[in-house]
Design a protein around this motif. Structure first.
Motif, short mmCIF file in Angstrom:
data_model
loop_
_atom_site.label_atom_id
_atom_site.label_comp_id
_atom_site.label_asym_id
_atom_site.label_seq_id
_atom_site.Cartn_x
_atom_site.Cartn_y
_atom_site.Cartn_z
N ALA A 113 0.84 -1.21 0.00
CA ALA A 113 0.00 0.00 0.00
C ALA A 113 0.87 1.25 0.00
CB ALA A 113 -0.93 -0.01 1.21
N LYS A 114 1.92 1.24 0.80
CA LYS A 114 2.84 2.40 0.84
C LYS A 114 3.50 2.62 -0.52
CE LYS A 114 3.78 2.22 5.77
NZ LYS A 114 4.75 1.87 6.82
N ARG A 115 3.94 1.52 -1.14
CA ARG A 115 4.56 1.64 -2.47
C ARG A 115 3.57 2.20 -3.49
NH1 ARG A 115 5.99 -3.87 -2.76
NH2 ARG A 115 7.21 -4.10 -0.92
N ALA A 116 2.34 1.70 -3.45
CA ALA A 116 1.32 2.18 -4.40
C ALA A 116 1.03 3.66 -4.18
CB ALA A 116 0.04 1.35 -4.25
N LEU A 117 0.93 4.08 -2.93
CA LEU A 117 0.67 5.49 -2.65
C LEU A 117 1.85 6.37 -3.09
CD1 LEU A 117 -1.16 5.38 0.79
CD2 LEU A 117 -2.09 6.11 -1.41
N ASN A 118 3.06 5.90 -2.84
CA ASN A 118 4.23 6.66 -3.29
C ASN A 118 4.28 6.76 -4.81
OD1 ASN A 118 5.27 7.36 -0.78
ND2 ASN A 118 6.44 5.46 -0.59
N ASP A 119 3.93 5.67 -5.49
CA ASP A 119 3.87 5.69 -6.96
C ASP A 119 2.82 6.68 -7.44
OD1 ASP A 119 5.86 3.79 -7.04
OD2 ASP A 119 4.52 2.12 -7.57
N LEU A 120 1.64 6.66 -6.81
CA LEU A 120 0.57 7.58 -7.19
C LEU A 120 1.00 9.03 -6.95
CD1 LEU A 120 -2.32 8.02 -8.19
CD2 LEU A 120 -3.09 7.76 -5.81
N LYS A 121 1.67 9.27 -5.83
CA LYS A 121 2.14 10.63 -5.51
C LYS A 121 3.15 11.12 -6.54
CE LYS A 121 3.88 13.25 -1.58
NZ LYS A 121 4.35 13.15 -0.19
N THR A 122 3.99 10.19 -7.01
CA THR A 122 5.01 10.55 -8.00
C THR A 122 4.37 10.79 -9.37
OG1 THR A 122 6.65 9.22 -6.84
CG2 THR A 122 7.13 9.76 -9.13
N VAL A 123 3.46 9.92 -9.76
CA VAL A 123 2.86 9.97 -11.09
C VAL A 123 1.78 11.05 -11.21
CG1 VAL A 123 1.52 8.65 -12.79
CG2 VAL A 123 3.38 7.56 -11.55
N ASP A 124 0.94 11.16 -10.16
CA ASP A 124 -0.20 12.08 -10.23
C ASP A 124 -0.45 12.68 -8.85
OD1 ASP A 124 -2.55 13.43 -10.74
OD2 ASP A 124 -3.61 11.70 -11.57
N PRO A 125 0.32 13.73 -8.49
CA PRO A 125 0.19 14.32 -7.15
C PRO A 125 -1.22 14.82 -6.84
CG PRO A 125 2.14 15.18 -8.26
CD PRO A 125 1.38 14.38 -9.27
N ALA A 126 -1.94 15.33 -7.84
CA ALA A 126 -3.30 15.82 -7.60
C ALA A 126 -4.22 14.67 -7.22
CB ALA A 126 -3.82 16.54 -8.84
N ARG A 127 -4.13 13.56 -7.92
CA ARG A 127 -4.96 12.38 -7.62
C ARG A 127 -4.58 11.81 -6.26
NH1 ARG A 127 -8.78 10.08 -6.13
NH2 ARG A 127 -9.10 7.89 -6.50
N TYR A 128 -3.30 11.86 -5.91
CA TYR A 128 -2.84 11.40 -4.61
C TYR A 128 -3.52 12.21 -3.50
CZ TYR A 128 0.17 10.90 -0.52
OH TYR A 128 0.64 10.70 0.75
N SER A 129 -3.51 13.52 -3.64
CA SER A 129 -4.13 14.40 -2.63
C SER A 129 -5.62 14.12 -2.54
CB SER A 129 -3.90 15.86 -2.98
OG SER A 129 -2.51 16.14 -2.96
N GLU A 130 -6.27 13.95 -3.68
CA GLU A 130 -7.70 13.64 -3.71
C GLU A 130 -7.98 12.31 -3.01
OE1 GLU A 130 -11.04 12.55 -7.07
OE2 GLU A 130 -9.36 13.84 -7.66
N PHE A 131 -7.14 11.32 -3.28
CA PHE A 131 -7.31 10.00 -2.67
C PHE A 131 -7.18 10.10 -1.15
CE2 PHE A 131 -5.57 6.10 -0.92
CZ PHE A 131 -6.46 5.16 -1.38
N ILE A 132 -6.19 10.84 -0.67
CA ILE A 132 -5.97 10.99 0.77
C ILE A 132 -7.18 11.68 1.41
CG2 ILE A 132 -4.54 12.12 2.54
CD1 ILE A 132 -3.24 9.64 1.28
N ARG A 133 -7.70 12.72 0.77
CA ARG A 133 -8.89 13.41 1.30
C ARG A 133 -10.08 12.47 1.36
NH1 ARG A 133 -6.91 17.62 -1.84
NH2 ARG A 133 -8.36 17.12 -3.54
N GLU A 134 -10.30 11.68 0.30
CA GLU A 134 -11.41 10.72 0.30
C GLU A 134 -11.25 9.69 1.40
OE1 GLU A 134 -11.70 8.85 -3.52
OE2 GLU A 134 -12.02 10.75 -4.57
N TYR A 135 -10.04 9.23 1.59
CA TYR A 135 -9.78 8.21 2.61
C TYR A 135 -10.03 8.78 4.00
CZ TYR A 135 -7.40 4.68 5.36
OH TYR A 135 -7.10 3.71 6.28
#
Length: 139
Positions: A113-135
């Protein structure tokens, strides 16, 4: 012709009504079907956890009762003289083994999960932030 089936060369296939080939799936292993049905409802791990928790609870209650009566709990006396392990000790070993495996799987899932989140943060920081807010909203 000495062959008793000489007429089969001259005959044609004839099937009476409803006399054709019949295919029927007959499962002789009722236990396998039962296992499949149970597995659909509850995993082996869930069943093991439930049974081991029930046995531990029963052991604790019987141990408390035995101590209240001034007796030694059964799981402390079985197998002591012969050096054998008791069923309760074997169960504890099984539970410890299962818990170690569960911990290893939890750690693996956490790392994944940590690796996937780090990958998402690297590839799409906006989607990462949105995902964290939703979670965080779900919590």
């Amino acid at each position: 012709m000495s062959n008793p089936n000489w007429f089969s060369w001259y005959s044609f296939p004839f099937f009476a009504p409803l006399s054709g080939a019949v295919t029927q799936d007959i499962e002789t292993n009722v236990g396998a079907r039962l296992d499949q049905d149970v597995a659909k409802k509850m995993s082996v791990t869930e069943r093991f956890d439930t049974l081991s928790d029930a046995v531990k609870e029963l052991d604790e209650k019987l141990g408390t009762l035995a101590k209240a009566l001034g007796q030694t709990p059964l799981h402390e006396t079985f197998g002591q003289k012969s050096g054998q392990t008791t069923p309760m000790r074997r169960l504890k070993t099984m539970i410890d083994t299962v818990n170690k495996i569960k911990d290893r799987h939890r750690q693996d899932a956490d790392l994944e999960a940590k690796r996937a989140l780090n990958d998402l943060k690297t590839v799409d920081p906006a989607r990462y932030s949105e995902f964290i807010r939703e979670y965080e909203r779900r919590l």
